[in-house]
Design an enzyme around this catalytic site. Structure first.
Site, PDB file in Angstrom:
ATOM      1  N   GLY A   7     -80.142 -52.201 -39.299  1.00  0.00           N
ATOM      2  CA  GLY A   7     -80.871 -52.835 -40.272  1.00  0.00           C
ATOM      3  C   GLY A   7     -80.057 -53.918 -40.675  1.00  0.00           C
ATOM      4  NE  ARG A  13     -85.929 -46.766 -35.568  1.00  0.00           N
ATOM      5  CZ  ARG A  13     -86.955 -47.047 -36.746  1.00  0.00           C
ATOM      6  NH1 ARG A  13     -87.906 -46.355 -36.892  1.00  0.00           N
ATOM      7  NH2 ARG A  13     -86.571 -48.119 -37.468  1.00  0.00           N
ATOM      8  CB  ALA A  67     -77.150 -43.956 -44.458  1.00  0.00           C
ATOM      9  NE  ARG A  68     -81.580 -41.870 -49.329  1.00  0.00           N
ATOM     10  CZ  ARG A  68     -81.261 -43.238 -49.910  1.00  0.00           C
ATOM     11  NH1 ARG A  68     -79.847 -43.724 -49.695  1.00  0.00           N
ATOM     12  NH2 ARG A  68     -82.184 -44.102 -50.485  1.00  0.00           N
ATOM     13  CD  GLU A  79     -76.520 -38.419 -53.169  1.00  0.00           C
ATOM     14  OE1 GLU A  79     -77.120 -39.165 -53.775  1.00  0.00           O
ATOM     15  OE2 GLU A  79     -76.176 -38.813 -51.868  1.00  0.00           O
ATOM     16  CG  HIS A  82     -76.471 -42.562 -53.628  1.00  0.00           C
ATOM     17  ND1 HIS A  82     -77.242 -41.760 -53.137  1.00  0.00           N
ATOM     18  CD2 HIS A  82     -76.832 -43.729 -53.308  1.00  0.00           C
ATOM     19  CE1 HIS A  82     -78.194 -42.568 -52.312  1.00  0.00           C
ATOM     20  NE2 HIS A  82     -77.853 -43.675 -52.267  1.00  0.00           N
ATOM     21  N   GLY A 108     -73.757 -47.224 -53.436  1.00  0.00           N
ATOM     22  CA  GLY A 108     -73.975 -48.336 -52.676  1.00  0.00           C
ATOM     23  C   GLY A 108     -74.224 -50.030 -53.101  1.00  0.00           C
TER      24      GLY A 108
HETATM   25  C1  DGY Z   1     -80.875 -47.204 -51.674  1.00  0.00           C
HETATM   26  O1  DGY Z   1     -81.465 -48.306 -52.155  1.00  0.00           O
HETATM   27  O2  DGY Z   1     -81.604 -46.463 -50.857  1.00  0.00           O
HETATM   28  C2  DGY Z   1     -79.432 -46.903 -51.503  1.00  0.00           C
HETATM   29  O3  DGY Z   1     -79.166 -45.927 -51.114  1.00  0.00           O
HETATM   30  C3  DGY Z   1     -79.051 -47.158 -53.231  1.00  0.00           C
HETATM   31  O4  DGY Z   1     -77.723 -47.282 -53.209  1.00  0.00           O
END
Ligand code: DGY
Length: 320
Positions: free
Chosen positions: A156, A178, A237-238, A267, A286, A288
């Protein structure tokens, strides 16, 4: 009566003052303590808008318990904490914060890759613990980043941001997604591969895919076995995309060489979690998208989205 809004975490006044001038605004009083489930359920019952965090579970129970909810503005690009189907059935608009966090999250992801590959956090600990006695030829020798192969899972906009950074380091760039991203292939020189080929050929496997039914548990023992023994896994990501038990095992047995993690299955992660006792793991909580500029932009975008919906206009960034 003015429409009312519940904000699930304490946000700066400068951000919410425009909402306060138009609506009834109630806000959870803590910045670093999540709103308890019962409070969230209760507050959601009669509000027109919710400004939520990715740690809030906006599920069927919550959504069906509301009487006048029109919009949920989530302070994140990811929205796996929200039951989109239930929201759609109820005509509730869900908004997220794409684009404004792309570059910041790509910075963190690449930083995590560098910190893990070059053992930066270990080096910091080494000095602070008084273990540095002399310069030595292989002291904390990490792995090169330049000219290595990066494999991006989930191309993405954040994935593309990481690919652009990797290009600056003269890395070979593989990706799996994908759908093919022909423009990214042309612009950045990224090469589309199957998931298995990406695992087999990458020195750094970087997860940037959204959490969906398809990506949940995508990394199991089998995937780690396919990776190089020298490979490093980065997950920004997750957490649930990776089976953490399998990851611990892969790191212990040397199936892979290290991991840089911004996200975790649970988390906050338990400080006793085996991942956190491993020298070859770099873990951050977390963060990011957590630069001051970006977090303020994300909050403002949530506010704009709420204002738009409550004024009968289209929000800027609805989840489609
Ligand atoms: C989000 O915005 O989904 C990110 O994981 C935040 O850091």
């Amino acid at each position: 009566m003015k429409p009312s809004i519940f904000i699930t975490r304490k946000l700066p006044h400068s951000i919410i003052c425009s909402l306060e001038s138009q609506y009834e605004v109630e806000m959870w009083e803590y910045e670093d303590v999540p709103v308890p489930r019962e409070v969230l359920l209760d507050k959601s019952k009669h509000v027109s808008a919710l400004l939520t965090m990715l740690s809030d579970n906006v599920d069927k129970e919550l959504l069906y318990g509301t009487a006048s909810l029109k919009v949920v503005a989530n302070l994140a690009v990811g929205y796996d904490n929200i039951d989109l189907k239930a929201a759609g059935n109820l005509g509730i608009i869900v908004c997220n914060t794409p684009d404004v966090l792309t570059e910041t999250t790509a910075d963190l992801t690449f930083g995590l890759l560098m910190a893990t590959g070059r053992r930066l956090i270990e080096g910091d600990r080494y000095i602070r613990e008084g273990r540095w006695k002399s310069w030595s030829p292989l002291l904390l020798a990490g792995t090169d980043i330049h000219h290595k192969t990066i494999g991006i899972v989930g191309m993405g906009s954040i994935g593309e941001g990481v690919a652009r950074r990797a290009k600056g380091f003269n890395m070979n760039i593989l990706y799996h997604n994908r759908s093919r991203k022909y423009e990214a292939e042309e612009r950045i020189g990224a090469v589309y591969t199957s998931f298995n080929d990406l695992l087999a050929h990458s020195d750094f496997v970087v997860i940037l895919a959204p959490l969906t039914e398809d990506t949940k548990g995508m990394f199991q023992r089998e995937q780690f076995i396919k990776m190089k023994n020298t490979a490093i896994l980065i997950n920004a990501a997750r957490g649930p995309i990776v089976n953490e038990e399998a990851l611990v095992e892969a790191l212990k047995t040397g199936e892979i060489a290290g991991a840089g993690l911004d996200v975790f299955q649970e988390e906050p992660i338990d400080p006793q979690h085996p991942l956190l006792s491993m020298e070859n793991v770099v873990a951050v909580p977390h963060i990011g998208s957590s630069s001051k500029e970006t977090r303020f932009n994300m909050m403002s975008l949530c506010v704009e989205n709420i204002e738009a919906v409550l004024n009968g206009e289209s929000p800027k960034t609805p989840v489609k």
